[in-house]
Scaffold this active site. Structure first.
Site, PDB file in Angstrom:
ATOM      1  N   ASP A  51       0.822  -1.208   0.000  1.00  0.00           N
ATOM      2  CA  ASP A  51       0.000   0.000   0.000  1.00  0.00           C
ATOM      3  C   ASP A  51       0.857   1.259   0.000  1.00  0.00           C
ATOM      4  O   ASP A  51       2.076   1.209   0.192  1.00  0.00           O
ATOM      5  CB  ASP A  51      -0.896   0.027   1.237  1.00  0.00           C
ATOM      6  N   TYR A 109       6.646  -9.966   7.116  1.00  0.00           N
ATOM      7  CA  TYR A 109       6.640  -8.522   7.343  1.00  0.00           C
ATOM      8  C   TYR A 109       7.214  -8.204   8.716  1.00  0.00           C
ATOM      9  O   TYR A 109       7.115  -9.005   9.653  1.00  0.00           O
ATOM     10  CB  TYR A 109       5.209  -7.970   7.291  1.00  0.00           C
TER      11      TYR A 109
END
Length: 261
Positions: A51, A109
């Site tokens: 994003d 992540y």
């Protein structure tokens, strides 16, 4: 010939990974640079679309080319064409059946929080600032309730386009390193905003506002409205993508390179 590249980028000045009209995207910058070096139009596929504002130290892409170039052209040559906040870390020739997204078996992540009363200066856009004291041990214990293959409806964005809410979280840890609190999470794949929504909920456990058992209750509810707010994009890094060993892809340090706790 199909080539895979390891990519690092700082997402603060981009409207996400995906190419879009009239706004900066990481994909557009890479395709422009690759097309110049290959001397033909290049389209790329990535392991995971990030994003706006999200960073990566372990993104993987692939592209097809008819250009006969030394491997250094796909590293040093591409880097010379890229802006300073995007870089190629490695290049590797792969089989034609390799796909950066569909061949991947896991993504990892890290979410990094600067946990001090006053905001940081030097790393202002590279970490998320949270001024309330956080109990990383409590956050870590709560996070263990999310392990395994589960329905993560409560942690997916309303605009998520995935056909299924089921994902398999293979590992999750939260620990403190001085002024920093780090979430490290690996799964077969992630839903839209899934990591940031998990972090937003764990923050409420870390401050003591919610008990650690609350995370399990959120999961069982299968309702996005009962979980915490979406955590900021700053501080989130795609640090690794796992592939079958027979592809022989390089495995550099996870990163961020300035922080390898």
């Amino acid at each position: 010939m199909r080539i895979a590249l390891g990519i690092e980028y700082f997402g603060a000045d981009y409207y996400g990974w995906q190419r879009q009209r009239e706004v900066n995207s990481v994909q557009q910058e890479l395709e422009t640079a690759l097309s110049r070096v290959a001397n033909h139009p290049v389209e790329i596929q990535c392991a995971g679309r990030t994003d706006a504002g999200v960073n990566a130290t372990g993104q993987v892409i692939h592209f097809d080319t008819t250009a006969n170039r030394q491997m250094s052209a796909w590293t040093l040559g591409i880097n010379a064409q890229l802006p300073d906040d995007i870089a190629v870390r490695w290049a590797h020739v792969v089989d034609d059946n390799f796909h950066a997204r569909f061949s991947a078996t896991a993504r990892r992540y890290r979410y990094i929080i600067y946990n001090e009363p006053l905001r940081p200066g030097i790393l202002a856009k590279g970490v998320s600032h949270y001024y309330h004291p956080l109990n990383a041990d409590q956050m870590n214990e709560a996070g263990q309730l999310l392990l395994g293959e589960r329905d993560f409806t409560s942690f997916r964005a309303a605009q998520c386009q995935s056909n299924t809410p089921f994902r398999n979280i293979m590992s999750l840890s939260v620990h403190r390193a001085g002024s920093y609190v780090i979430l490290d999470i690996q799964a077969n794949a992630f839903l839209h905003h899934m990591v940031r929504n998990i972090m937003g909920s764990l923050l409420l456990v870390g401050t003591g506002e919610k008990p650690k058992e609350w995370i399990g209750e959120i999961l069982d509810a299968k309702d996005r409205t009962v979980s915490g707010a979406t955590a900021k994009a700053e501080g989130l890094y795609l640090v690794d993508v796992t592939y079958p060993l027979h592809y022989g892809l390089p495995k550099p340090p996870l990163g961020p390179l300035w922080f390898n706790a």
